[in-house]
Design a protein around this motif. Structure first.
Motif, PDB file in Angstrom:
ATOM      1  N   LEU A 135       1.067  -0.786   0.134  1.00  0.00           N
ATOM      2  CA  LEU A 135      -0.295   0.026   0.056  1.00  0.00           C
ATOM      3  C   LEU A 135       0.671   1.040   0.286  1.00  0.00           C
ATOM      4  N   ASP A 136       0.533   2.066  -0.999  1.00  0.00           N
ATOM      5  CA  ASP A 136       1.365   3.418  -1.941  1.00  0.00           C
ATOM      6  C   ASP A 136       0.645   4.214  -1.943  1.00  0.00           C
ATOM      7  N   ARG A 137       0.818   5.656  -0.687  1.00  0.00           N
ATOM      8  CA  ARG A 137       0.397   6.909  -1.969  1.00  0.00           C
ATOM      9  C   ARG A 137       0.958   7.925  -1.569  1.00  0.00           C
ATOM     10  N   ASN A 138       2.575   7.012  -2.118  1.00  0.00           N
ATOM     11  CA  ASN A 138       4.179   8.112  -2.427  1.00  0.00           C
ATOM     12  C   ASN A 138       3.317   9.622  -1.394  1.00  0.00           C
ATOM     13  N   SER A 139       3.446   9.530  -0.202  1.00  0.00           N
ATOM     14  CA  SER A 139       3.340  10.381   0.250  1.00  0.00           C
ATOM     15  C   SER A 139       4.940   9.977   1.724  1.00  0.00           C
ATOM     16  N   SER A 140       4.954  11.461   1.936  1.00  0.00           N
ATOM     17  CA  SER A 140       6.464  11.348   3.292  1.00  0.00           C
ATOM     18  C   SER A 140       5.739  11.031   4.643  1.00  0.00           C
ATOM     19  N   ALA A 141       4.680  10.532   4.956  1.00  0.00           N
ATOM     20  CA  ALA A 141       4.117  10.782   6.551  1.00  0.00           C
ATOM     21  C   ALA A 141       3.019   9.779   6.137  1.00  0.00           C
ATOM     22  N   PHE A 142       2.880   8.646   5.401  1.00  0.00           N
ATOM     23  CA  PHE A 142       1.902   7.683   5.803  1.00  0.00           C
ATOM     24  C   PHE A 142       2.498   6.426   6.129  1.00  0.00           C
ATOM     25  N   ARG A 143       1.917   6.362   7.527  1.00  0.00           N
ATOM     26  CA  ARG A 143       2.711   5.362   8.096  1.00  0.00           C
ATOM     27  C   ARG A 143       1.500   4.881   9.953  1.00  0.00           C
ATOM     28  N   ASP A 144       1.897   4.031  10.161  1.00  0.00           N
ATOM     29  CA  ASP A 144       1.591   3.104  11.347  1.00  0.00           C
ATOM     30  C   ASP A 144       0.773   2.129  11.600  1.00  0.00           C
ATOM     31  N   PRO A 145       0.994   1.040  10.271  1.00  0.00           N
ATOM     32  CA  PRO A 145      -0.507   0.722  10.643  1.00  0.00           C
ATOM     33  C   PRO A 145      -1.008  -0.579  11.816  1.00  0.00           C
ATOM     34  N   LYS A 146      -2.050  -0.329  11.886  1.00  0.00           N
ATOM     35  CA  LYS A 146      -2.577  -0.867  13.078  1.00  0.00           C
ATOM     36  C   LYS A 146      -3.387  -2.284  11.673  1.00  0.00           C
ATOM     37  N   VAL A 147      -3.527  -3.000  12.520  1.00  0.00           N
ATOM     38  CA  VAL A 147      -4.257  -3.624  11.460  1.00  0.00           C
ATOM     39  C   VAL A 147      -5.588  -4.862  12.666  1.00  0.00           C
ATOM     40  N   PHE A 148      -6.132  -5.133  11.959  1.00  0.00           N
ATOM     41  CA  PHE A 148      -7.479  -6.318  13.072  1.00  0.00           C
ATOM     42  C   PHE A 148      -8.777  -6.485  12.180  1.00  0.00           C
ATOM     43  N   ARG A 149      -9.025  -7.747  12.603  1.00  0.00           N
ATOM     44  CA  ARG A 149     -10.200  -8.347  12.038  1.00  0.00           C
ATOM     45  C   ARG A 149     -11.456  -7.841  12.218  1.00  0.00           C
ATOM     46  N   ALA A 150     -12.931  -7.562  11.515  1.00  0.00           N
ATOM     47  CA  ALA A 150     -14.036  -7.224  11.145  1.00  0.00           C
ATOM     48  C   ALA A 150     -14.899  -7.089  10.560  1.00  0.00           C
ATOM     49  N   ALA A 151     -15.969  -6.939  10.943  1.00  0.00           N
ATOM     50  CA  ALA A 151     -16.651  -7.513  10.069  1.00  0.00           C
ATOM     51  C   ALA A 151     -17.580  -6.208   8.741  1.00  0.00           C
ATOM     52  N   ASP A 152     -17.689  -6.277   8.080  1.00  0.00           N
ATOM     53  CA  ASP A 152     -18.045  -4.867   7.183  1.00  0.00           C
ATOM     54  C   ASP A 152     -20.245  -5.675   6.944  1.00  0.00           C
ATOM     55  N   ARG A 153     -20.470  -4.182   6.429  1.00  0.00           N
ATOM     56  CA  ARG A 153     -21.757  -4.416   6.702  1.00  0.00           C
ATOM     57  C   ARG A 153     -22.612  -4.917   6.723  1.00  0.00           C
ATOM     58  N   HIS A 154     -22.280  -6.114   6.223  1.00  0.00           N
ATOM     59  CA  HIS A 154     -23.472  -7.480   5.731  1.00  0.00           C
ATOM     60  C   HIS A 154     -23.046  -8.554   6.619  1.00  0.00           C
ATOM     61  N   GLY A 155     -22.094  -8.596   7.404  1.00  0.00           N
ATOM     62  CA  GLY A 155     -21.731  -9.190   8.657  1.00  0.00           C
ATOM     63  C   GLY A 155     -20.232 -10.161   8.156  1.00  0.00           C
ATOM     64  N   ARG A 156     -19.840  -9.758   6.695  1.00  0.00           N
ATOM     65  CA  ARG A 156     -18.583 -10.560   6.603  1.00  0.00           C
ATOM     66  C   ARG A 156     -17.102  -9.677   6.748  1.00  0.00           C
ATOM     67  N   GLU A 157     -16.387 -11.024   7.266  1.00  0.00           N
ATOM     68  CA  GLU A 157     -15.528 -10.755   8.064  1.00  0.00           C
ATOM     69  C   GLU A 157     -14.181 -10.283   7.474  1.00  0.00           C
ATOM     70  N   ARG A 158     -13.283  -9.559   7.631  1.00  0.00           N
ATOM     71  CA  ARG A 158     -12.110  -9.178   6.375  1.00  0.00           C
ATOM     72  C   ARG A 158     -10.800  -8.675   7.659  1.00  0.00           C
ATOM     73  N   TRP A 159      -9.833  -8.181   6.708  1.00  0.00           N
ATOM     74  CA  TRP A 159      -9.116  -7.273   7.486  1.00  0.00           C
ATOM     75  C   TRP A 159      -9.501  -5.742   7.444  1.00  0.00           C
ATOM     76  N   VAL A 160      -8.834  -5.359   8.186  1.00  0.00           N
ATOM     77  CA  VAL A 160      -9.151  -3.559   7.899  1.00  0.00           C
ATOM     78  C   VAL A 160      -7.781  -2.947   8.685  1.00  0.00           C
TER      79      VAL A 160
END
Length: 511
Positions: A135-160
């Motif tokens: 994941l690249d935004r060509n930014s000099s200050a895009f940082r510190d990713p925290k990733v977890f599991r969460a459901a979308d509005r339809h109840g389907r789990e995926r990574w966030v």
């Protein structure tokens, strides 16, 4: 350069060199893993890599080999680790569940983008994904990713993923089914004070009063002022539908800690019973580079388990940590009318529990790391204003930075009820206030849990090596009933060696 009397024994510090933010906090097979920002080449910030330490109780830590070293082409900034139970990445082999690190890579052209690495031996060795960055935004200050599991509005789990555009004061939300291909979801911010950067986000659910039918979402953000570099950590409650976070009140920044030395707090993934445990860096960017310690520089806070009530977040030690602490005090003291000063020979590594009942006019003080009657730090409580202050201005070694010798304070909620273990008949009807302080002193690190974790203060204090006394005193203008329990924690030794190998702790890898 200081004597090692400053070095903690039950707060993690590396054996040597610079350390800042906790990274990749994860629990697996009975072991808590702490990764952290680390300079393998010196005790100043730079050459950012991930160090690694492990523990079974979040109190005694074993430092492991360098996990993700910097290279000439890439520095390893902050990030998180997940246990990919379903092998969504395809990194797992022969039934072994992979640990996947999502971190900010910083290349020689200063671009910050998100990258992956994975481990098949419970975090001991790592392999970088061949197609980084993901994941690249060509930014000099895009940082510190925290990733977890969460459901979308339809109840389907995926990574966030939540990450920050630090200088724009924006939290970005992305989603993915495999940790490799990411889709943009939403932006939270900008708002709040200008002249700060946002860092180290975390987003998680807490059950209100422990009730699973009333989950609330909590966003944790750390902010660092520029150019003053005065840093702190804050929390917001709100709602998250798997796509968008909406704060209850985006203009109210509630400090996670009211001391000056608590930053970059993030939580462990994959914890038993889904309890929410955080660690922070016990320092402040304003003077971290000048802290008078050598050859190590930087320490982590104690672990804190978060719970949510109508009045806010409480922070207390997790059960696994409490169980590792001494059950019986080494000294006790009780007074129906505290005057003082009462002096305790405590050493430099201890737990000091103070319970007071007092009236509106009373004031009580606790001097810490005191030598020759001069404490390096003073806690002071004024019942009339419910104000607890932490002062490190009068003595100790504070000349290394002009802003170090300052006072922090918090107004505590009024508390007039005795604890369940107290007998109402033993409390004078004239003493209308109750104060409970649980104080941990560990070398130069002091953490204060007030009124069962309703508020906390974390501060550093640098004293003479022989400063080992606690001085408890009252102003004498009004009666104070006090009880003290002092626990010697000298024998809780941080296992700062690489001799504790994971196979001796947890058996074979997960499958």
């Amino acid at each position: 350069m200081t004597d090692d009397a400053d070095k903690p024994v039950f707060h993690f510090t590396p054996q040597r060199n610079w350390m800042n933010d906790p990274n990749g906090l994860v629990y697996l097979d009975g072991v808590y893993h702490l990764f952290f920002q680390y300079n393998p080449d010196g005790n100043d910030w730079g050459n950012m890599s991930w160090g690694h330490a492990t523990s079974t109780d979040l109190l005694s830590w074993a430092e492991q080999s360098l996990a993700l070293p910097y290279t000439q082409d890439e520095q390893i900034f902050s990030g998180s680790i997940v246990v990919d139970h379903d092998n969504t990445t395809g990194f797992g082999q022969d039934g072994v569940v992979p640990l996947v690190a999502i971190y900010t890579r910083v290349t020689s052209n200063a671009v910050q983008a998100q990258a992956l690495a994975f481990s098949l031996d419970r975090g001991m060795t790592w392999q970088k994904y061949h197609a980084n960055p993901v994941l690249d935004r060509n930014s000099s200050a895009f940082r510190d990713p925290k990733v977890f599991r969460a459901a979308d509005r339809h109840g389907r789990e995926r990574w966030v993923m939540v990450a920050v555009e630090a200088e724009q004061r924006m939290l970005l939300v992305y989603s993915s089914h495999d940790l490799i291909m990411w889709a943009y979801e939403s932006t939270f911010g900008p708002f709040g004070d200008e002249g700060v950067v946002w860092e180290c986000p975390d987003l998680f659910a807490l059950n209100l009063n422990g009730d699973p039918s009333h989950p609330r979402w909590v966003l944790v953000l750390s902010t660092n002022k520029v150019p003053d570099h005065d840093s702190a950590a804050f929390s917001f409650t709100g709602h998250f539908d798997g796509h968008v976070f909406v704060a209850d009140d985006a203009e109210t920044w509630r400090p996670l800690d009211y001391g000056r030395d608590f930053y970059a707090a993030v939580s462990f993934a994959n914890t038993p019973d889904a309890c929410r445990i955080i660690l922070g860096w016990a320092n402040n960017w304003q003077y971290a580079a000048d802290a008078p310690t050598y050859p190590w520089r930087g320490a982590m806070t104690l672990p804190r388990q978060l719970e949510l009530t109508e009045t806010g977040i409480t922070q207390n030690l997790p059960a696994v940590t409490e169980e590792a602490l001494p059950a019986e005090p080494s000294q006790t003291y009780q007074a129906d009318h505290l005057e003082g000063p009462v002096i305790f020979d405590a050493g430099r590594h201890y737990r000091f529990r103070l319970t007071c009942t007092l009236d509106d006019a009373a004031e009580v003080s606790v001097g810490l790391l005191s030598g020759a009657g001069m404490p390096a730090a003073v806690l002071h409580y004024a019942a009339g204003t419910h104000t607890l202050s932490f002062e490190r201005t009068r003595s100790g070694r504070n000349e290394f930075h002009p802003r170090f010798a300052e006072v922090s304070s918090v107004r505590l909620p009024s508390s007039s009820s005795p604890s369940p273990s107290s007998s109402p008949q033993s409390l004078s009807q004239s003493l209308s206030h109750r104060l409970e302080l649980d104080i941990f002193v560990d070398g130069c690190i002091i953490e204060v849990f007030a009124n069962r974790g309703a508020d906390t203060l974390t501060m550093q204090a640098f004293s003479a090596p022989d400063a080992r006394e606690i001085v408890l005193s009252a102003d004498g203008r009004a009666p104070i009933r006090a009880r003290v329990e002092l626990y010697d924690l000298t024998q809780i030794t941080v296992a700062n060696s690489r001799m504790l190998m994971l196979e001796n702790v947890a058996g074979p890898p997960s499958e």
